[in-house]
Design a protein around this motif. Structure first.
Motif, short mmCIF file in Angstrom:
data_model
loop_
_atom_site.label_atom_id
_atom_site.label_comp_id
_atom_site.label_asym_id
_atom_site.label_seq_id
_atom_site.Cartn_x
_atom_site.Cartn_y
_atom_site.Cartn_z
N MET A 8 9.37 -3.57 -2.03
CA MET A 8 8.40 -3.64 -0.93
C MET A 8 9.04 -4.34 0.27
N LYS A 9 8.92 -3.72 1.44
CA LYS A 9 9.50 -4.27 2.66
C LYS A 9 8.63 -5.40 3.21
N ARG A 10 9.25 -6.32 3.90
CA ARG A 10 8.50 -7.35 4.63
C ARG A 10 8.13 -6.80 6.00
N VAL A 11 6.98 -7.24 6.53
CA VAL A 11 6.46 -6.72 7.79
C VAL A 11 6.23 -7.89 8.75
N VAL A 12 6.79 -7.76 9.96
CA VAL A 12 6.65 -8.82 10.96
C VAL A 12 6.11 -8.24 12.26
N ALA A 18 -1.14 0.17 9.07
CA ALA A 18 0.20 0.05 9.65
C ALA A 18 1.07 -0.84 8.77
N PHE A 19 0.51 -1.93 8.30
CA PHE A 19 1.20 -2.85 7.39
C PHE A 19 1.65 -2.12 6.13
N HIS A 20 0.75 -1.36 5.52
CA HIS A 20 1.08 -0.62 4.30
C HIS A 20 2.19 0.40 4.54
N MET A 21 2.16 1.07 5.67
CA MET A 21 3.16 2.11 5.94
C MET A 21 4.57 1.53 6.06
N ILE A 22 4.66 0.37 6.68
CA ILE A 22 5.98 -0.26 6.80
C ILE A 22 6.39 -0.89 5.48
N ARG A 23 5.47 -1.54 4.82
CA ARG A 23 5.80 -2.20 3.55
C ARG A 23 6.26 -1.19 2.51
N SER A 24 5.69 0.00 2.54
CA SER A 24 6.06 1.03 1.56
C SER A 24 7.37 1.73 1.89
N GLY A 25 7.87 1.54 3.11
CA GLY A 25 9.08 2.22 3.54
C GLY A 25 8.84 3.52 4.26
N CYS A 63 7.55 3.92 7.26
CA CYS A 63 7.90 3.76 8.67
C CYS A 63 8.69 2.46 8.87
N ARG A 64 9.44 2.42 9.94
CA ARG A 64 10.13 1.18 10.30
C ARG A 64 9.34 0.38 11.33
N VAL A 65 8.62 1.08 12.20
CA VAL A 65 7.83 0.43 13.25
C VAL A 65 6.49 1.15 13.38
N PHE A 89 4.30 -3.84 14.91
CA PHE A 89 4.60 -4.21 13.53
C PHE A 89 5.95 -3.59 13.18
N GLU A 90 6.82 -4.38 12.58
CA GLU A 90 8.19 -3.92 12.36
C GLU A 90 8.71 -4.40 11.01
N GLU A 91 9.54 -3.59 10.41
CA GLU A 91 10.17 -3.99 9.15
C GLU A 91 11.09 -5.18 9.41
N TYR A 92 11.00 -6.19 8.58
CA TYR A 92 11.66 -7.48 8.82
C TYR A 92 13.16 -7.36 9.02
N GLU A 93 13.85 -6.66 8.13
CA GLU A 93 15.31 -6.56 8.24
C GLU A 93 15.72 -5.83 9.51
N HIS A 94 14.93 -4.83 9.91
CA HIS A 94 15.21 -4.12 11.15
C HIS A 94 15.07 -5.06 12.34
#
Length: 402
Positions: A1-5, A172-179, A181-183, A233-238
């Motif tokens: 699961m991706k982190r979302v910031v 939006a949170f779920h979409m990024i956390r699941s991978g 989307c990136r933003v 909202f953006e994937e943390y590592e990105h």
């Protein structure tokens, strides 16, 4: 699961036309509610609202755009410009394909609807502008954000009354956390302060004629507002790889349905949504420092919400800060959760909790610390943002300091 910031935020509302102006109003406990300046206001029983003043569409859009953009879409695009400028993102190539839009609104193009009903029924015209449908449709703002900023991933609108923005941001949170989307560009917008929009709400008999006083024993109803708030909202590592300024981390989300009544809120439904957000974020009740309450200023909502918080947090409820910024900017219906998220981020980033203004009398059914009237400095690490809608649709977000 991706982190979302969160890496960008923008707004226009009754308190200000930008995030800095809005946060300054939160810190000062300033009220943006006042006399309405709209057509036929003398025919209304409710003559106050959280209206956006000093806004001229011509300063931001050309004639062709104004013909196509309802007021709620204009607000959305202005807030999105601010958020994307802060984020520093440019959507091209692969990133464009992996980025989308999820926005909340309840009424969509209400001003367009109101104007054209008048044109047909009051003025007797038999033709309307060919762009009326694309101007008033609920997804208009999301579509224009997508087109304006070249966002080619999943883009859609959520309409769940007063929870619309929280539901949209949760998706939006779920979409990024699941991978997926990136933003995601997310948040919400509403502009119902027209004659028909207010007259409809008058019929519910839940509106105040003088002020919004959440949690105060002498509260007498909600006050409508208008505006928008938009976030990146953006994937943390990105975000970290490109050196972005991270405003906060989104760590949990939950949604529930009361399945009981179309207008009366449910203590159990609200409590299950709060519990679900804690569980999703892997947080204990003791981890929460502040809750931005739904806090509409109606007798039914405020006591139900306080009871739900007490049920979930038990003894820790006495240590929580909980406030309603609707007392300052009004209830933006589908856009309200988005504007309220600004107060959550301010608490995490700046250590300042926005107050519940207009608080005059303690209510024995609302005994929580509602941060009355004056903003408070505090060490805030984790917050919740509550939204509980007509139709019994509840959505709660959890955010953490980064």
């Amino acid at each position: 699961m991706k982190r979302v910031v969160i890496t960008g935020q923008g707004t226009i509302n009754a308190l200000g036309h930008s995030v800095p102006d809005t946060l300054a109003a939160f810190r000062e406990g300033r009220c943006g509610i006042g006399p309405l300046e709209i057509r036929d206001v003398d025919r209304l029983s409710i003559k106050i609202g959280g209206q956006v003043h000093g806004y001229e569409p011509e300063a931001h859009f050309n004639r062709q755009q104004i013909a196509l953009y309802d007021r709620f879409t204009q607000f959305t695009l202005l807030a999105a410009r601010q958020a994307l400028a802060q984020s520093g993102l440019d959507f091209c190539g692969e990133l464009s394909m992996e980025s989308g839009v999820a926005l909340g609104t309840s009424g969509g193009g209400m001003n367009t609807l109101d104007e054209n009903y008048r044109s047909v029924y009051e003025d007797g015209k038999n033709r309307v502008h060919p762009f009326v449908v694309p101007k008033l449709m609920n997804n208009a703002a999301a579509s224009h954000v997508s087109m304006t900023f070249n966002l080619k991933g999943p883009s859609f609108t959520v309409a769940t009354a007063c929870s619309s923005s929280n539901h949209a941001m949760g998706q939006a949170f779920h979409m990024i956390r699941s991978g997926m989307c990136r933003v995601m560009i997310t948040g919400g917008s509403e502009s119902m302060l027209c004659f028909g929009g207010i007259k409809a709400w008058e019929g519910l008999r839940v509106m105040s004629r003088d002020a919004c006083r959440p949690f105060s024993a002498n509260r007498n109803g909600m006050v409508q507002g208008e505006g928008a708030a938009i976030f990146v909202f953006e994937e943390y590592e990105h975000a970290r790889a490109r050196g972005a300024d991270i405003l906060a981390e989104v760590v949990g989300f939950a949604m529930t349905a009361d399945a009981s009544d179309i207008v009366m809120p449910s203590r159990q439904g609200a409590a299950r949504a709060i519990e679900g957000a804690l569980r999703d974020a892997r947080l204990a009740p003791e981890d929460i420092d502040y809750i931005n309450a739904h806090g509409t200023g109606t007798a039914a909502n405020d006591k139900t919400e306080c009871a739900a918080v007490a049920d979930v947090f038990g003894p820790h409820a006495d240590q929580l800060m909980i406030s309603s910024t609707k007392s300052m900017h009004g209830h933006l219906i589908g856009g309200t959760g988005a504007v309220e998220l600004l107060a959550c981020i301010m608490a995490l980033r700046d250590g300042i909790v926005a107050p519940t203004i207009g608080y005059e009398e303690p209510d024995p059914e609302c005994t929580l610390d509602v941060v009355p009237n004056t903003a408070r400095e505090a060490d805030v690490n984790v917050v919740l943002s509550n939204a509980f809608a007509f139709g019994g649709l509840n959505a709660v977000l959890a955010l953490r300091k980064v």
